[in-house]
Design an enzyme around this catalytic site. Structure first.
Site, PDB file in Angstrom:
ATOM      1  CD  GLU A  48      93.192  -1.278  59.149  1.00  0.00           C
ATOM      2  OE1 GLU A  48      93.647  -1.609  58.036  1.00  0.00           O
ATOM      3  OE2 GLU A  48      92.031  -0.846  59.314  1.00  0.00           O
ATOM      4  CG  HIS A  49      98.914  -2.037  60.170  1.00  0.00           C
ATOM      5  ND1 HIS A  49      99.911  -1.714  59.272  1.00  0.00           N
ATOM      6  CD2 HIS A  49      98.371  -0.860  60.550  1.00  0.00           C
ATOM      7  CE1 HIS A  49      99.977  -0.398  59.142  1.00  0.00           C
ATOM      8  NE2 HIS A  49      99.040   0.146  59.907  1.00  0.00           N
ATOM      9  CG  ASP A  51      97.534  -5.828  54.354  1.00  0.00           C
ATOM     10  OD1 ASP A  51      98.157  -5.578  55.407  1.00  0.00           O
ATOM     11  OD2 ASP A  51      97.434  -5.023  53.411  1.00  0.00           O
ATOM     12  N   GLY A 138      92.316  10.557  49.197  1.00  0.00           N
ATOM     13  CA  GLY A 138      93.436  10.647  50.122  1.00  0.00           C
ATOM     14  C   GLY A 138      93.039  10.554  51.592  1.00  0.00           C
ATOM     15  N   GLY A 140      92.079   7.680  52.941  1.00  0.00           N
ATOM     16  CA  GLY A 140      92.232   6.282  53.339  1.00  0.00           C
ATOM     17  C   GLY A 140      91.005   5.451  53.023  1.00  0.00           C
ATOM     18  CB  SER A 143      89.804   7.964  46.033  1.00  0.00           C
ATOM     19  OG  SER A 143      91.152   8.354  46.139  1.00  0.00           O
ATOM     20  CB  SER A 144      94.086   4.828  44.553  1.00  0.00           C
ATOM     21  OG  SER A 144      94.177   3.986  45.673  1.00  0.00           O
ATOM     22  CD  GLU A 180      96.888   1.885  44.399  1.00  0.00           C
ATOM     23  OE1 GLU A 180      95.746   1.661  43.966  1.00  0.00           O
ATOM     24  OE2 GLU A 180      97.096   2.461  45.476  1.00  0.00           O
ATOM     25  CG  ASP A 192      92.643  -0.737  49.355  1.00  0.00           C
ATOM     26  OD1 ASP A 192      92.437  -1.366  50.407  1.00  0.00           O
ATOM     27  OD2 ASP A 192      93.477   0.182  49.251  1.00  0.00           O
TER      28      ASP A 192
HETATM   29  P1  ADP Z   1      93.145   6.920  48.785  1.00  0.00           P
HETATM   30  O1  ADP Z   1      93.142   5.743  47.867  1.00  0.00           O
HETATM   31  O2  ADP Z   1      93.167   6.524  50.223  1.00  0.00           O
HETATM   32  O3  ADP Z   1      92.037   7.886  48.525  1.00  0.00           O
HETATM   33  P2  ADP Z   1      95.665   7.323  47.504  1.00  0.00           P
HETATM   34  O4  ADP Z   1      96.790   8.241  47.790  1.00  0.00           O
HETATM   35  O5  ADP Z   1      95.926   5.866  47.457  1.00  0.00           O
HETATM   36  O6  ADP Z   1      94.507   7.693  48.534  1.00  0.00           O
HETATM   37  O7  ADP Z   1      95.032   7.689  46.097  1.00  0.00           O
HETATM   38  C1  ADP Z   1      94.671   9.016  45.795  1.00  0.00           C
HETATM   39  C2  ADP Z   1      95.143   9.332  44.378  1.00  0.00           C
HETATM   40  O8  ADP Z   1      94.339   8.599  43.421  1.00  0.00           O
HETATM   41  C3  ADP Z   1      94.918  10.810  44.028  1.00  0.00           C
HETATM   42  O9  ADP Z   1      96.024  11.582  44.415  1.00  0.00           O
HETATM   43  C4  ADP Z   1      94.777  10.735  42.515  1.00  0.00           C
HETATM   44  O10 ADP Z   1      96.046  10.614  41.897  1.00  0.00           O
HETATM   45  C5  ADP Z   1      94.056   9.404  42.304  1.00  0.00           C
HETATM   46  N1  ADP Z   1      92.595   9.610  42.255  1.00  0.00           N
HETATM   47  C6  ADP Z   1      91.673   9.045  43.068  1.00  0.00           C
HETATM   48  N2  ADP Z   1      90.416   9.424  42.714  1.00  0.00           N
HETATM   49  C7  ADP Z   1      90.538  10.239  41.658  1.00  0.00           C
HETATM   50  C8  ADP Z   1      89.606  10.959  40.829  1.00  0.00           C
HETATM   51  N3  ADP Z   1      88.294  10.919  41.032  1.00  0.00           N
HETATM   52  N4  ADP Z   1      90.127  11.698  39.822  1.00  0.00           N
HETATM   53  C9  ADP Z   1      91.438  11.759  39.593  1.00  0.00           C
HETATM   54  N5  ADP Z   1      92.349  11.110  40.335  1.00  0.00           N
HETATM   55  C10 ADP Z   1      91.933  10.361  41.350  1.00  0.00           C
HETATM   56 MG    MG Z   2      94.672   4.258  47.783  1.00  0.00          MG
END
Ligand code: ADP
Ligand code: MG
Length: 404
Positions: A48-49, A51, A138, A140, A143-144, A180, A192
């Site tokens: 962690e930390h 990369d 969101g 961590g 999801s992005s 991104e 990721d």
């Molecule tokens: P993490 O990647 O840790 O979940 P991030 O802040 O990097 O958090 O990414 C979250 C953002 O990615 C959300 O605010 C949204 O803009 C986008 N996102 C992720 N999953 C979805 C989804 N299923 N539908 C729409 N937007 C999404």
């Molecule tokens: Mg993210």
């Protein structure tokens, strides 16, 4: 005494998430999609930390996925909707640029922009895209990257780009990273996206963040009577941006003072730390000690996994947490409480994961201790008036793939 239990969020089968994406597609666009693809969220076992210090990390794919139902259009227009968002977006692919669109659609449109910029999309090609997801957003767990990678794989396969070899997938990884960084405007190093595209079930991905060289290290806790779970502190990330920038700056300064390109190049760790401390850089020395000791812990974790010694992996996780808490100072009282309660409950090891200042902790324990530990953690957090935690299953799953 009130009994508080953690909120357990079991993974939904990827096919069911795919069905939700298909339903959203039919509802939005009035016809059935050509196909459905999924990409997983991730957790980092250890590393962690490091990369941005040129380190090697050890993430794995989670059984929580984002699904993209997609069809090609012939008019150069992209339309996208998500079950998580009220507002969809539509616009010409050739008008996507940094700052346009903004919001969630920037992650989707950004992937198309990179592929188009590289000349990999023919002029006039467009897409209808519907997204559904079981990855917590969101927290961590990335999801992005799951969103970018599900779209990247869908678009690649629909337009005839190769996707089967690791080199093919690395092309899509770099497209997702640029999307991104440049279109969504969020800083990401690439761990990721790499694990979402390249992971293997029952393995963690040993990934060199300088070169993207990678290999697969067996990680199948269930086979050893063990379990990995993620406990989300459900506390909002605070100060993440500035603290992250400060830590990075400290690591760059430490490397500069030592005359190396990155801390990865340090050979004699003790001498390097003594030199940093002697220069009056007590804080710099602590920051560098985290990075250098964490790099070593990744090596030791790989050795332990190769001999199926998950108890030793657990000890390394706990040592990583102590280092992130004391030397790197990126933990929170809620994350510290989760780790302490998990260890009290008999876990083999636990640590905060991700950038810090909120988010999740990863716990490694005997399979039959999972529920007891989750309950103990929930009790401890309730007593300290922290939010009720959520618990996620962290069994290493497959990479991005076609579902339907
Ligand atoms: P993490 O990647 O840790 O979940 P991030 O802040 O990097 O958090 O990414 C979250 C953002 O990615 C959300 O605010 C949204 O803009 C986008 N996102 C992720 N999953 C979805 C989804 N299923 N539908 C729409 N937007 C999404
Ligand atoms: Mg993210």
């Amino acid at each position: 005494m009130t009994v508080t239990s953690a909120r357990r969020v079991d993974p939904i089968a990827a096919d069911a998430v795919g069905n939700s994406a298909t339903e959203a597609f039919v509802q939005a666009f009035g016809y059935r999609p050509t196909g459905v693809w999924s990409a997983p969220g991730r957790a980092n076992l250890i590393g962690e930390h490091i990369d941005y210090a040129g380190g090697t990390v050890l993430p794995f794919a989670l059984p929580y996925v984002t699904a993209a139902a997609v069809s090609v259009r012939a008019d150069g227009v992209v339309r996208c909707v998500s079950t998580h968002e009220e507002q969809g977006w539509e616009g010409p692919v050739d008008q996507v640029a940094p700052g346009h669109p903004t919001g969630w659609a920037s992650y989707v449109a950004g992937v198309l922009w990179v592929l188009a910029t590289r000349g990999l999309l023919s002029a006039g090609v467009g897409f209808d895209i519907a997204i559904a997801s079981s990855v917590p957003i969101g927290s961590g767990l990335s999801s992005s990257a799951a969103l970018e990678c599900s779209v990247a794989l869908a678009v690649a396969e629909l337009t005839g780009l190769p996707t089967t070899e690791p080199e093919d997938r690395l092309q899509l990884v770099t497209a997702a990273i640029r999307a991104e960084n440049e279109i969504a405007g969020a800083s990401t190093g690439g761990m990721d996206q790499s694990v979402s595209m390249l992971a293997r079930s029952g393995s963690a991905l040993l990934l060199d963040c300088r070169t993207f060289a990678h290999s697969h290290i067996p990680l199948d806790p269930a086979r050893s009577g063990a379990a990995l779970m993620l406990i989300d502190s459900n506390t909002p990330h605070q100060l993440v941006g500035s603290a992250y920038t400060d830590r990075r700056a400290d690591i760059d300064t430490a490397a500069e003072r030592l005359g190396v390109a990155s801390l990865r190049s340090v050979r004699d760790v003790d001498a390097a730390l003594a030199r940093l401390a002697a220069d009056g850089g007590e804080r710099l020395a602590r920051r560098a000690r985290h990075v250098l000791s964490e790099m070593r812990r990744v090596e030791l974790a790989v050795e332990a996994m190769q001999t199926d010694n998950l108890r030793l992996v657990g000890e390394l996780l706990s040592a990583s947490h102590a280092s992130l808490r004391d030397d790197y100072e990126v933990s929170t009282s809620a994350l510290d409480a989760i780790v302490a309660a998990a260890l009290d409950g008999g876990a083999w090891g636990a640590r905060m994961i991700g950038g810090g200042f909120g988010g999740c902790a990863l716990v490694l324990c005997a399979a039959d201790r999972e529920e007891i530990i989750a309950a103990a953690v929930a009790q401890t957090l309730a007593a300290a008036e922290h939010p009720t935690p959520s618990v996620y299953v962290a069994s290493p799953g497959p990479p991005a793939r076609r579902l339907q």
